[in-house]
Motif scaffolding. Structure first.
Motif: not given
Length: 509
Positions: A192-195, A246-250, A382-385, A388-392
């Motif tokens: 959900q954090n993708l959005m 799953h993958l097409l939803q992402m 964008l790490r889902i599992h 979990e977190g964000i890396l730049l």
């Protein structure tokens, strides 16, 4: 979070593993978070013979093992268990559904449920057509008094034709807004954090297009095998089990346009536009841009792991894929000519799901870069599992007299929000269903569009028995040939570690 109105949750297939490990622990978590309505009951239905007491005792063990509140006080657990009931019927015999109606009438009076019922099908897909028909026969699908909703687990259909037939059949007994097709991946906070990452931050959205993105990579890797599910998996495979849903939803969450409002209708509308824009796969694409593999036996850390064909209930000459990697495009203004790469597989080195946005390099390489590459590869991960977190990944000057640039990590981990409760995916999705929010559920049209995209792959494999099925040793990242999918000099898949920011270093897998 929004609290639901009085209602009953009716679980078909309640004696199974999903109810024990996921559904009832998730409902208990809602109870502990004071999100269940005052009038609430669970009715478990299955063929297995249980009394109310025996079923409650079994669910108690599941709660203590799998709930986020496994150490809850006994009084709390017993209070929750008092809301759980069980009914044994032959779910394939329509005449016995009168017992379901009678039991719900009894519970409705006892708990003041308002005739609000959710029917959750934790059953084999073979019952997806018959249970709604039998409920309809007892008048349990009509909404003159209270709401009626029905929840389906994946797989929703075995191919495009069966998905269309199932959608058509269900609409004879339920309206589309009563049907909830669940995908537990969409219940993950980080999905959900993708959005939120895209649309709440002014620094990302201007770059989120073909002008600045070189390619997009999505991975959903598992380190386990089929784990006793060989009978199901050998008729499904990775394409049906993971890619179609799953993958097409992402992909849709990564590629969608900003919705006008954060409403179920507007978000579903934007996701549907992505599914419709998926570029149809040509025969060349099917031959060269879709890689399938199957894990072979291997010894990892001194432990032997069998080949897929040696797993119980798997055919000795099985051609079922346990790994899929593919390249495709989205035909719209934002993403034209940007390759999307997705991969999923079993018996890979680690369990990890993530989205990687690969940005285009700077147009003029002014500085030397540390390592073998002559360019800096800026990435947003964008790490889902798990972790979990964000890396730049960005470039910084190495201290010294020379202008030498190295890649460094700027990262945020969800674990840093130690004072925030993170709900289990099923907890979030069950609550959404209870409150009538279908944002994170697929509608029938979207299901058909995703099947329409993967159906040519299934047809190609069936009609071309010579199409390669590559073996890969258990514990590796799949067939080596998958690396050829990625375009560009020195470009390859990201090989993530269990820990988000440990890439490029030794890490525990």
């Amino acid at each position: 979070m929004k609290k639901a109105t009085n209602q009953a949750l009716v679980i078909f297939g309640a004696s199974g593993d999903l109810t024990y490990r996921k559904l009832l622990p998730a409902v208990f978590d809602l109870f502990m978070n004071n999100l269940l309505p005052d009038g609430f009951a669970v009715l478990g239905i299955s063929r297995s013979q249980y009394t109310d007491h025996a079923f409650r005792e079994k669910m108690k063990k599941g709660i203590k093992e799998f709930s986020n509140f496994k150490n809850a006080e006994s009084d709390k657990i017993n209070n929750f268990l008092s809301k759980i009931f069980y009914l044994s019927i032959d779910t394939e015999n329509g005449e016995e559904y009168v017992l379901v109606k009678e039991k719900l009438t009894e519970l409705n009076r006892k708990f003041n449920l308002g005739c609000n019922y959710i029917f959750y099908l934790s059953t084999p897909p073979s019952l997806y057509a018959s249970i709604p028909k039998f409920l309809y026969g007892q008048g349990l699908t009509f909404q003159q008094k209270g709401f009626r909703r029905i929840v389906f687990e994946k797989p929703f259909g075995h191919n495009l034709l069966s998905a269309k037939e199932l959608n058509k059949l269900l609409l004879e007994f339920f309206e589309e807004d009563q049907i909830y097709r669940i995908d537990h991946y969409l219940g993950k906070e980080t999905v959900q954090n993708l959005m939120v990452t895209r649309f709440a931050n002014g620094i990302y959205e201007p770059l989120w297009n073909r002008n600045f993105v070189q390619h997009v990579e999505i991975t959903a890797a598992e380190n386990i095998g089929v784990e006793g599910r060989g009978e199901y998996y050998d008729h499904a495979g990775a394409l049906r089990d993971m890619v179609q849903n799953h993958l097409l939803q992402m992909v849709s969450l990564v590629a969608m346009e900003p919705p006008i409002k954060i409403t179920p209708q507007d978000i579903r509308y934007e996701k549907m536009k992505v599914f419709r824009a998926l570029h149809p796969l040509s025969e060349y694409d099917l031959k060269n841009h879709v890689i399938r593999g199957q894990y072979t036996a291997s010894t990892i850390r001194g432990k032997h792991y069998p080949a897929y064909r040696e797993e119980p209930h798997v055919a000795k000459d099985s051609r079922t894929e346990t790994y899929v990697a593919m390249k495709f495009f989205i035909d719209n203004w934002r993403w034209a000519d940007v390759p999307f790469y997705i991969r999923t597989g079993k018996r890979l080195p680690t369990r990890v799901s993530e989205v990687v946005i690969h940005f285009k390099p700077s147009p003029l390489p002014l500085f030397r870069h540390e390592g073998s590459s002559d360019k800096l590869n800026n990435q947003l991960i964008l790490r889902i599992h798990p972790d979990e977190g964000i890396l730049l990944k960005t470039g910084m000057k190495v201290p010294g007299n020379d202008y030498l640039v190295k890649s460094v990590n700027m990262d945020f981990h969800y674990s840093e929000l130690s004072n925030q409760y993170i709900p289990d995916p099923y907890e979030r999705l069950l609550l959404d269903c209870m409150t009538g929010d279908n944002t994170l559920f697929m509608d029938g049209e979207a299901v058909e569009e995703t099947w329409k995209f993967v159906q040519p792959i299934l047809d190609y494999w069936e009609n071309h028995p010579e199409a390669p099925l590559y073996g890969y040793p258990a514990g590796t990242w799949g067939p080596d040939v998958a690396d050829r999918l990625i375009e560009g000099k020195n470009d390859t898949w990201r090989y993530p570690c269990k820990n988000l920011a440990d890439d490029g270093m030794y890490c525990e897998l």
